[in-house]
Write an enzyme that holds these catalytic residues in place. Sequence first.
Site, mmCIF file in Angstrom:
data_model
loop_
_atom_site.group_PDB
_atom_site.id
_atom_site.type_symbol
_atom_site.label_atom_id
_atom_site.label_comp_id
_atom_site.label_asym_id
_atom_site.label_seq_id
_atom_site.Cartn_x
_atom_site.Cartn_y
_atom_site.Cartn_z
ATOM 1 N N CYS A 64 0.837 -1.204 0.000
ATOM 2 C CA CYS A 64 0.000 0.000 0.000
ATOM 3 C C CYS A 64 0.875 1.257 0.000
ATOM 4 C CB CYS A 64 -0.996 -0.050 1.169
ATOM 5 S SG CYS A 64 -2.374 1.102 0.950
ATOM 6 N N HIS A 73 -3.759 -5.013 0.658
ATOM 7 C CA HIS A 73 -3.207 -5.469 1.944
ATOM 8 C C HIS A 73 -3.315 -6.984 2.067
ATOM 9 C CE1 HIS A 73 -2.342 -1.674 4.078
ATOM 10 N NE2 HIS A 73 -3.333 -1.183 3.357
ATOM 11 N N GLU A 78 -1.699 -8.942 3.893
ATOM 12 C CA GLU A 78 -1.549 -9.382 5.298
ATOM 13 C C GLU A 78 -2.889 -9.403 6.025
ATOM 14 O OE1 GLU A 78 -0.946 -6.390 4.212
ATOM 15 O OE2 GLU A 78 -1.339 -4.887 5.758
#
Length: 240
Positions: free
Chosen positions: A109, A212, A214
Amino acid sequence: MEPIIGITCGHEWTDGRDRYFAPTAVIRAVAAAGGVPLLIPNAFERQKLVAALDAVDGLVLPGGVDVDPQLYGEEPALGMGDFDPDWDGVDVAAAGLALQRDLPVLGICRGMQALNVAAGGTLYQDIPTQVPAALKHQQKGPRWAASHGVALAADSRLAGALGATHLRVNSYHHQAVKDVAPGFRAVAEAPDGVIEAIEGAAHRYALGVQWHPELMLEREPLFAALFSDFVAAVRSAKSK
Ligand code: MN
């Protein structure tokens, strides 16, 4: 030995706080992929940042606030959001050093945007006011939920790592890569043309994703492969 992965710290200064931090989900993703996470805050001296990078085998740049447009030669547009020189001072600088020494680097990001700026690229300061007919890239929904599609370049490292050329991803950004930095190419695009991933051609591993992974990997195990591939690249760079 497990490779040491530096993670640049964000900085916050609001509500009477003044502290560095890193997102738990990034730390966990790096650890789960077999890396040893090591947080790198801004130490306010370039030599100290150089020494910190000497101590790591790879670098992750997590998400966060806007990159100061001054760093890519622009004045602030009205739609620009929060920025923080202490934050840029660690991750834009660390990205530049990582590229210089060909240390494997993964940007997430804002981290992808910092990577692009460090390599000489530019950003859209605000998608809604600067990109005509843009999709909604600031999703309202759970952090793990995919909200828009992306098409990946079939010959990219990213497509190889994920084993896919079309994906749906989450989206929490109002800025985006405008001019891709020299030596990099766009390897993923949203249907509105917004660049969703970049890769460095001349580097062992220099990859940025605009979403994202994660935050998605618990529900979409596919995205764990991105971190495994990164740690594999770090291991391979370390052994040479
Ligand atoms: Mn997006």
